[in-house]
Design a protein around this motif. Structure first.
Motif, PDB file in Angstrom:
ATOM      1  N   THR A   1      13.376  10.873 -17.647  1.00 55.85           N
ATOM      2  CA  THR A   1      13.728   9.448 -17.585  1.00 55.85           C
ATOM      3  C   THR A   1      14.233   9.008 -18.964  1.00 55.85           C
ATOM      4  O   THR A   1      13.601   9.316 -19.977  1.00 55.85           O
ATOM      5  CB  THR A   1      12.539   8.569 -17.121  1.00 55.85           C
ATOM      6  OG1 THR A   1      12.971   7.204 -17.076  1.00 55.85           O
ATOM      7  CG2 THR A   1      11.316   8.683 -18.013  1.00 55.85           C
TER       8      THR A   1
ATOM      9  N   ALA B   1       0.738  -2.347  -7.175  1.00 52.00           N
ATOM     10  CA  ALA B   1       0.037  -3.641  -7.240  1.00 52.00           C
ATOM     11  C   ALA B   1       1.013  -4.826  -7.227  1.00 52.00           C
ATOM     12  O   ALA B   1       0.752  -5.843  -6.573  1.00 52.00           O
ATOM     13  CB  ALA B   1      -0.832  -3.693  -8.498  1.00 52.00           C
ATOM     14  N   VAL B   2       2.142  -4.691  -7.939  1.00 49.39           N
ATOM     15  CA  VAL B   2       3.071  -5.829  -8.006  1.00 49.39           C
ATOM     16  C   VAL B   2       3.848  -5.954  -6.686  1.00 49.39           C
ATOM     17  O   VAL B   2       4.097  -7.059  -6.201  1.00 49.39           O
ATOM     18  CB  VAL B   2       4.014  -5.704  -9.230  1.00 49.39           C
ATOM     19  CG1 VAL B   2       4.923  -6.919  -9.321  1.00 49.39           C
ATOM     20  CG2 VAL B   2       3.203  -5.564 -10.520  1.00 49.39           C
TER      21      VAL B   2
ATOM     22  N   SER C   1       1.505   1.986  -9.244  1.00 50.60           N
ATOM     23  CA  SER C   1       0.359   1.862  -8.334  1.00 50.60           C
ATOM     24  C   SER C   1       0.644   0.968  -7.134  1.00 50.60           C
ATOM     25  O   SER C   1      -0.153   0.917  -6.194  1.00 50.60           O
ATOM     26  CB  SER C   1      -0.836   1.264  -9.098  1.00 50.60           C
ATOM     27  OG  SER C   1      -0.581  -0.110  -9.357  1.00 50.60           O
TER      28      SER C   1
ATOM     29  N   GLY D   1      11.264  -2.083  -9.038  1.00 50.75           N
ATOM     30  CA  GLY D   1      12.025  -0.867  -9.331  1.00 50.75           C
ATOM     31  C   GLY D   1      11.221   0.293  -9.893  1.00 50.75           C
ATOM     32  O   GLY D   1      11.672   1.442  -9.865  1.00 50.75           O
ATOM     33  N   PHE D   2      10.042   0.010 -10.464  1.00 51.87           N
ATOM     34  CA  PHE D   2       9.192   1.050 -11.081  1.00 51.87           C
ATOM     35  C   PHE D   2       7.785   0.780 -10.565  1.00 51.87           C
ATOM     36  O   PHE D   2       6.915   0.319 -11.307  1.00 51.87           O
ATOM     37  CB  PHE D   2       9.230   0.925 -12.609  1.00 51.87           C
ATOM     38  CG  PHE D   2      10.614   1.047 -13.218  1.00 51.87           C
ATOM     39  CD1 PHE D   2      11.008   2.233 -13.828  1.00 51.87           C
ATOM     40  CD2 PHE D   2      11.514  -0.016 -13.189  1.00 51.87           C
ATOM     41  CE1 PHE D   2      12.272   2.352 -14.407  1.00 51.87           C
ATOM     42  CE2 PHE D   2      12.780   0.087 -13.753  1.00 51.87           C
ATOM     43  CZ  PHE D   2      13.165   1.269 -14.365  1.00 51.87           C
TER      44      PHE D   2
ATOM     45  N   GLY E   1      -0.412   1.685 -17.453  1.00 53.79           N
ATOM     46  CA  GLY E   1       0.515   0.544 -17.506  1.00 53.79           C
ATOM     47  C   GLY E   1       0.430  -0.365 -16.296  1.00 53.79           C
ATOM     48  O   GLY E   1       1.263  -1.266 -16.125  1.00 53.79           O
ATOM     49  N   SER E   2      -0.599  -0.171 -15.454  1.00 49.92           N
ATOM     50  CA  SER E   2      -0.710  -0.996 -14.244  1.00 49.92           C
ATOM     51  C   SER E   2      -0.796  -2.483 -14.592  1.00 49.92           C
ATOM     52  O   SER E   2      -1.434  -2.881 -15.565  1.00 49.92           O
ATOM     53  CB  SER E   2      -1.961  -0.601 -13.455  1.00 49.92           C
ATOM     54  OG  SER E   2      -2.226  -1.600 -12.489  1.00 49.92           O
ATOM     55  N   LYS E   3      -0.178  -3.301 -13.761  1.00 55.64           N
ATOM     56  CA  LYS E   3      -0.174  -4.743 -14.005  1.00 55.64           C
ATOM     57  C   LYS E   3      -1.247  -5.450 -13.178  1.00 55.64           C
ATOM     58  O   LYS E   3      -1.209  -6.677 -13.028  1.00 55.64           O
ATOM     59  CB  LYS E   3       1.216  -5.329 -13.684  1.00 55.64           C
ATOM     60  CG  LYS E   3       2.313  -4.786 -14.597  1.00 55.64           C
ATOM     61  CD  LYS E   3       2.093  -5.199 -16.043  1.00 55.64           C
ATOM     62  CE  LYS E   3       3.009  -4.505 -17.023  1.00 55.64           C
ATOM     63  NZ  LYS E   3       2.734  -3.091 -17.271  1.00 55.64           N
TER      64      LYS E   3
ATOM     65  N   ASP F   1       9.324  -2.677 -14.546  1.00 49.60           N
ATOM     66  CA  ASP F   1       8.197  -2.349 -15.423  1.00 49.60           C
ATOM     67  C   ASP F   1       8.338  -0.877 -15.827  1.00 49.60           C
ATOM     68  O   ASP F   1       7.560  -0.031 -15.413  1.00 49.60           O
ATOM     69  CB  ASP F   1       6.886  -2.588 -14.640  1.00 49.60           C
ATOM     70  CG  ASP F   1       5.661  -2.413 -15.506  1.00 49.60           C
ATOM     71  OD1 ASP F   1       5.798  -2.379 -16.744  1.00 49.60           O
ATOM     72  OD2 ASP F   1       4.559  -2.286 -14.937  1.00 49.60           O
TER      73      ASP F   1
ATOM     74  N   ASN G   1      10.388   0.960  -5.321  1.00 53.11           N
ATOM     75  CA  ASN G   1      10.945   2.252  -5.731  1.00 53.11           C
ATOM     76  C   ASN G   1      10.189   2.801  -6.937  1.00 53.11           C
ATOM     77  O   ASN G   1       9.771   2.059  -7.813  1.00 53.11           O
ATOM     78  CB  ASN G   1      12.424   2.092  -6.136  1.00 53.11           C
ATOM     79  CG  ASN G   1      12.985   3.386  -6.706  1.00 53.11           C
ATOM     80  OD1 ASN G   1      13.103   4.372  -5.975  1.00 53.11           O
ATOM     81  ND2 ASN G   1      13.297   3.415  -7.989  1.00 53.11           N
TER      82      ASN G   1
END
Ligand SMILES: C[S@@+](CC[C@H](N)C(=O)[O-])C[C@H]1O[C@@H](n2cnc3c(N)ncnc32)[C@H](O)[C@@H]1O
Length: 358
Positions: free
Chosen positions: A278, A61-62, A59, A55-56, A31-33, A233, A76
């Motif tokens: 979760t 990256a964001v 990796s 918040g999620f 799910g990496s952006k 995300d 986080n």
């Protein structure tokens, strides 16, 4: 003015920010952006915000994109290893690993523990690789600087991901089916590690702000300062158990703390650790989870990465968000997630959404 409407010097800064963000290494994280960073950047750069919560963070990256954009970033994730990655790459503004640190990490230490070799021999990597991980972790834990520790652990995580077929720890044993002759699968973890040090050292920079990384459930973290924008995300309700982050990355999560306080499921083939709960993983709880999430952060601009294969669907997400936000903008883009790089990997084509609530 340029064709984008920005003044030339701002346009240059904008390009520089994005270029810097794109230097961020790819972790092949589910799910990496990473591939969507230019799109996210283009759609968020006109919004006014100084402080942002990723918040999620996964990796990282964001988080790194936001740092490159000059923001103050709070990252986080409820897993520990992603929080170590953002500590090394985002919170860390000036610390790198020098030759002395590397000598320290590699120096033989007869007093080291052998837990990794004893537990994972025959499951992941070679005997020499596992001995290297035991040694490296031991020596890293003796470094007296938290950013050096985080940076060195991040280099270990990426080394493990690169050498592990498909970059997930759900597979073990005879992996000849996955072996496509790639160099990454052949070289030792130690060689990987030395290469990663150069890569991660070069990412370290300061944007003049104090960032921080935390690791906790998004519903439980308390941040005692005003957050202008939250970027979310979250995971999707999975179609199969293979989508679980703990299941895919248990080895890195364990390594991040040398399996301290983790319950290892010894009867599993790959010695997984216990799955973390979760609500976003359950069809029966996801709607309430989104409602609680938007409520908790209703005082910030809310940005949600989502896609047309998520549950609940876009219409319901918009309905929930409209309880807390008067203006909602949905931006759409066709996107293909790519899990792993074996010939038979699962590819999934989706319509990716960026949902912005103001
Ligand atoms: C889709 S990934 C994020 C990917 C990230 N944006 C990137 O580009 O790499 C979702 C992340 O949410 C984390 N997560 C799942 N449930 C969580 C919760 N309740 N609180 C905080 N993090 C959670 C997972 O550990 C995972 O890293």
């Amino acid at each position: 003015m340029t064709s984008s409407g920005l003044q030339p010097e701002l346009f240059e800064n904008a390009n520089a920010a994005l270029e810097q963000a794109l230097d961020y290494p790819k972790f092949r994280y589910m799910g990496s952006k990473h591939k969507l960073l230019p799109w996210i950047y283009n759609n968020l750069s006109d919004l006014k915000f100084d402080t942002v919560l990723d918040g999620f963070s996964g990796s990282g990256a964001v988080s790194y994109l936001f740092k490159a954009m000059g923001k103050k970033v709070i990252s986080n994730d409820f897993l520990n290893f992603p929080a170590i990655i953002t500590k090394a790459t985002c919170e860390n503004s000036d610390t790198t690993l020098d030759e002395k640190d590397v000598d320290h990490i590699l120096k033989n230490n007869p007093g080291k523990d052998n837990f990794i070799k004893q537990t994972f021999e025959g499951i992941f990597f070679t005997k020499e690789d596992l001995e290297f991980l035991d040694l490296a972790y031991w020596n890293i834990s003796k470094l007296n600087n938290e950013y050096k520790k985080a940076l060195a652990l991040t280099c270990l995580f990426r080394s493990c991901l690169k050498k592990q077929p498909r970059g997930v720890f759900t597979v073990s044993g005879d992996l000849s089916n996955y072996n496509d002759g790639r160099r990454d699968l052949k070289i030792s973890l130690k060689t990987h590690f030395l290469e990663q040090i150069k890569i991660f050292n070069s990412l370290v920079f300061s944007n003049g702000k104090n960032h921080f990384s935390v690791s906790g459930d998004i519903f439980e973290i308390n941040i005692n300062e005003k957050i202008d924008l939250v970027y979310f995300d979250p995971p999707y309700v999975p179609n199969s158990d293979d989508n679980c982050y703990t299941k895919r990355y248990h080895f890195l999560e364990g390594l991040s703390k040398y399996w301290k306080d983790e319950e290892i499921l010894y009867d599993t083939k790959v010695k997984k650790i216990k799955k973390k709960y979760t609500p976003f993983s359950y069809r029966s709880q996801a709607i309430e989870a989104f409602d609680n999430l938007f409520y908790k952060f209703k005082n910030s601009i809310i940005v949600l990465s989502y896609s047309d294969n998520g549950f609940p669907d876009l219409e319901i997400i918009q309905e929930i968000l409209s309880k807390y936000k008067s203006e909602i903008n949905v931006i759409k883009k066709p996107h293909r997630y790519h899990f792993g790089n074996h010939a038979a990997v699962k590819r999934s084509e989706v319509e990716e959404y960026l949902i912005i609530g103001k």
